[in-house]
Design a protein around this motif. Structure first.
Motif, PDB file in Angstrom:
ATOM      1  N   LEU A 123      46.618  46.477  44.690  1.00  0.00           N
ATOM      2  CA  LEU A 123      45.838  46.944  43.543  1.00  0.00           C
ATOM      3  C   LEU A 123      44.345  47.012  43.830  1.00  0.00           C
ATOM      4  N   HIS A 124      43.817  46.101  44.651  1.00  0.00           N
ATOM      5  CA  HIS A 124      42.374  46.090  44.902  1.00  0.00           C
ATOM      6  C   HIS A 124      41.920  47.220  45.816  1.00  0.00           C
ATOM      7  N   PHE A 125      42.856  47.989  46.378  1.00  0.00           N
ATOM      8  CA  PHE A 125      42.482  49.156  47.168  1.00  0.00           C
ATOM      9  C   PHE A 125      42.407  50.422  46.311  1.00  0.00           C
ATOM     10  N   ILE A 126      42.706  50.296  45.035  1.00  0.00           N
ATOM     11  CA  ILE A 126      42.614  51.418  44.096  1.00  0.00           C
ATOM     12  C   ILE A 126      41.329  51.247  43.292  1.00  0.00           C
ATOM     13  N   ASP A 127      40.440  52.217  43.363  1.00  0.00           N
ATOM     14  CA  ASP A 127      39.111  52.067  42.771  1.00  0.00           C
ATOM     15  C   ASP A 127      39.102  52.236  41.258  1.00  0.00           C
ATOM     16  N   LYS A 128      39.746  53.276  40.762  1.00  0.00           N
ATOM     17  CA  LYS A 128      39.623  53.629  39.353  1.00  0.00           C
ATOM     18  C   LYS A 128      40.592  52.822  38.491  1.00  0.00           C
ATOM     19  N   VAL A 129      40.075  52.313  37.388  1.00  0.00           N
ATOM     20  CA  VAL A 129      40.893  51.494  36.495  1.00  0.00           C
ATOM     21  C   VAL A 129      42.083  52.294  35.972  1.00  0.00           C
ATOM     22  N   GLU A 131      43.723  54.642  37.436  1.00  0.00           N
ATOM     23  CA  GLU A 131      44.732  54.751  38.490  1.00  0.00           C
ATOM     24  C   GLU A 131      45.478  53.433  38.675  1.00  0.00           C
ATOM     25  N   LYS A 132      44.783  52.318  38.520  1.00  0.00           N
ATOM     26  CA  LYS A 132      45.456  51.022  38.543  1.00  0.00           C
ATOM     27  C   LYS A 132      46.475  50.952  37.405  1.00  0.00           C
ATOM     28  N   ARG A 133      46.046  51.386  36.223  1.00  0.00           N
ATOM     29  CA  ARG A 133      46.923  51.357  35.050  1.00  0.00           C
ATOM     30  C   ARG A 133      48.146  52.254  35.262  1.00  0.00           C
ATOM     31  N   GLU A 134      47.932  53.426  35.841  1.00  0.00           N
ATOM     32  CA  GLU A 134      49.043  54.346  36.091  1.00  0.00           C
ATOM     33  C   GLU A 134      50.063  53.734  37.052  1.00  0.00           C
ATOM     34  N   LEU A 135      49.575  53.025  38.061  1.00  0.00           N
ATOM     35  CA  LEU A 135      50.487  52.358  38.989  1.00  0.00           C
ATOM     36  C   LEU A 135      51.316  51.309  38.264  1.00  0.00           C
ATOM     37  N   LEU A 136      50.657  50.458  37.487  1.00  0.00           N
ATOM     38  CA  LEU A 136      51.367  49.385  36.797  1.00  0.00           C
ATOM     39  C   LEU A 136      52.353  49.943  35.770  1.00  0.00           C
ATOM     40  N   LYS A 137      51.955  50.996  35.066  1.00  0.00           N
ATOM     41  CA  LYS A 137      52.877  51.621  34.115  1.00  0.00           C
ATOM     42  C   LYS A 137      54.051  52.260  34.841  1.00  0.00           C
ATOM     43  N   GLY A 138      53.779  52.852  36.004  1.00  0.00           N
ATOM     44  CA  GLY A 138      54.854  53.446  36.790  1.00  0.00           C
ATOM     45  C   GLY A 138      55.857  52.405  37.260  1.00  0.00           C
ATOM     46  N   ILE A 139      55.362  51.234  37.655  1.00  0.00           N
ATOM     47  CA  ILE A 139      56.258  50.141  38.040  1.00  0.00           C
ATOM     48  C   ILE A 139      57.077  49.699  36.840  1.00  0.00           C
ATOM     49  N   HIS A 140      56.395  49.510  35.712  1.00  0.00           N
ATOM     50  CA  HIS A 140      57.084  49.057  34.498  1.00  0.00           C
ATOM     51  C   HIS A 140      58.213  50.006  34.108  1.00  0.00           C
ATOM     52  N   SER A 141      57.968  51.315  34.200  1.00  0.00           N
ATOM     53  CA  SER A 141      58.967  52.292  33.762  1.00  0.00           C
ATOM     54  C   SER A 141      60.196  52.321  34.660  1.00  0.00           C
ATOM     55  N   ILE A 195      36.228  46.783  48.433  1.00  0.00           N
ATOM     56  CA  ILE A 195      37.436  46.812  47.613  1.00  0.00           C
ATOM     57  C   ILE A 195      37.074  46.650  46.141  1.00  0.00           C
ATOM     58  N   SER A 196      38.033  46.916  45.282  1.00  0.00           N
ATOM     59  CA  SER A 196      37.787  46.944  43.839  1.00  0.00           C
ATOM     60  C   SER A 196      38.155  45.602  43.204  1.00  0.00           C
ATOM     61  N   PHE A 197      37.137  44.805  42.931  1.00  0.00           N
ATOM     62  CA  PHE A 197      37.345  43.536  42.246  1.00  0.00           C
ATOM     63  C   PHE A 197      37.388  43.755  40.738  1.00  0.00           C
ATOM     64  N   MET A 198      38.248  42.997  40.069  1.00  0.00           N
ATOM     65  CA  MET A 198      38.294  42.988  38.603  1.00  0.00           C
ATOM     66  C   MET A 198      38.392  41.543  38.151  1.00  0.00           C
ATOM     67  N   PRO A 199      37.718  41.187  37.049  1.00  0.00           N
ATOM     68  CA  PRO A 199      37.901  39.842  36.500  1.00  0.00           C
ATOM     69  C   PRO A 199      39.361  39.617  36.114  1.00  0.00           C
ATOM     70  N   GLU A 200      39.813  38.373  36.221  1.00  0.00           N
ATOM     71  CA  GLU A 200      41.224  38.114  35.947  1.00  0.00           C
ATOM     72  C   GLU A 200      41.606  38.470  34.514  1.00  0.00           C
ATOM     73  N   GLU A 201      40.668  38.335  33.573  1.00  0.00           N
ATOM     74  CA  GLU A 201      40.978  38.705  32.190  1.00  0.00           C
ATOM     75  C   GLU A 201      41.314  40.192  32.086  1.00  0.00           C
ATOM     76  N   GLN A 202      40.602  41.013  32.863  1.00  0.00           N
ATOM     77  CA  GLN A 202      40.857  42.456  32.823  1.00  0.00           C
ATOM     78  C   GLN A 202      42.187  42.788  33.500  1.00  0.00           C
ATOM     79  N   ILE A 203      42.530  42.070  34.559  1.00  0.00           N
ATOM     80  CA  ILE A 203      43.817  42.276  35.213  1.00  0.00           C
ATOM     81  C   ILE A 203      44.952  41.959  34.243  1.00  0.00           C
ATOM     82  N   GLU A 204      44.816  40.861  33.524  1.00  0.00           N
ATOM     83  CA  GLU A 204      45.851  40.486  32.568  1.00  0.00           C
ATOM     84  C   GLU A 204      45.941  41.493  31.422  1.00  0.00           C
ATOM     85  N   GLU A 205      44.812  42.045  31.019  1.00  0.00           N
ATOM     86  CA  GLU A 205      44.823  43.094  29.995  1.00  0.00           C
ATOM     87  C   GLU A 205      45.532  44.344  30.503  1.00  0.00           C
ATOM     88  N   LEU A 206      45.296  44.708  31.767  1.00  0.00           N
ATOM     89  CA  LEU A 206      45.971  45.860  32.350  1.00  0.00           C
ATOM     90  C   LEU A 206      47.481  45.663  32.372  1.00  0.00           C
TER      91      LEU A 206
END
Length: 239
Positions: A123-129, A131-141, A195-206
């Motif tokens: 996930l940290h190699f994906i820059d745009k939030v 695109e991160k969300r799309e990956l996670l939603k794709g996994i979920h589906s 690499i693309s760092f995000m606070p853990e609160e934002q990761i959990e929100e994603l």
């Protein structure tokens, strides 16, 4: 051993050596995830979706000791997939492993309903939030409702003192491994800080926005953290 196999073997060794320096508890991480998946599957046959499978470490860590598991591994790097193929062939796992060159969008939703999934150090190699969300939603589906999912990624507030302290610890791993201070500083400048760092609160929100529930942080080493969670119902908006 022919030149191609030699090259893949050297790539695998280099990748694993660097990963174990950067994350001293690297092997323990895969053991922890395996234990979690085993407990969730409760001895049943399991189909495992591995995002970022190119290094092959999930496949080799979990494949030999879980003969009832099958694996679909996805990676955007052909070179990294060569490492995964090399390892699975060595261990005789090829009949239980399907490797896909591409992204989550190249995994058909209609025939891929997985029992568990992992996304480790991707996930940290994906820059745009988004695109991160799309990956996670794709996994979920592509997961059965209630299926366990493990995410491991770099995290932290890039401008915060807490991440700077953890970066100091990370530097020490490489200094102890024999790298010079100049080399380590260059690694930080040209590698880690890119690499693309995000606070853990934002990761959990994603994760929550992507349809995951029961989100629990279970792993921390240096710059990296791991979360385990479960796929909720498939009523989440996929746009």
């Amino acid at each position: 051993m022919n030149d191609n196999l030699t090259h893949n073997s050297e790539m695998a060794h280099h990748y694993e050596t660097n990963a174990r320096i950067s994350i001293p508890s690297y092997d323990a991480l895969f053991g922890m995830v395996q234990s979690y998946f085993r407990a969730e599957l409760n001895g049943e046959v399991g189909s495992v979706l591995v995002i970022g499978a190119g290094g092959g470490n999930e496949l080799t860590a979990w494949g030999p000791t879980n003969p009832a598991w099958t694996f679909t591994g996805v990676d955007i790097s052909e070179d990294m997939l060569k490492i995964a193929k090399f390892k699975t062939n060595q261990l005789g796992l090829s009949s239980r492993v399907n490797l896909i060159h591409g992204t989550i969008h190249d995994v058909p939703e209609v025939d891929a309903v997985f029992d568990v999934a992992s996304c480790i150090l991707v996930l940290h190699f994906i820059d745009k939030v988004q695109e991160k969300r799309e990956l996670l939603k794709g996994i979920h589906s592509r997961l059965k409702p209630g299926a366990p999912f493990v995410l491991v990624t770099a995290y932290g507030d890039r401008d915060g003192s807490e991440l700077k302290d953890r970066l100091h610890v990370w530097r020490s791993f490489w200094l102890d491994a024999g790298k010079s201070p100049t080399t380590v500083n260059e690694m930080v400048k040209t590698g880690i800080m890119k690499i693309s760092f995000m606070p853990e609160e934002q990761i959990e929100e994603l994760l929550q926005d992507s349809g995951f529930t029961h989100i629990t942080k279970f792993f921390v080493t240096g710059l990296f953290g791991g979360w385990m969670c479960h796929a909720g119902s498939h009523s989440v908006d996929s746009e």
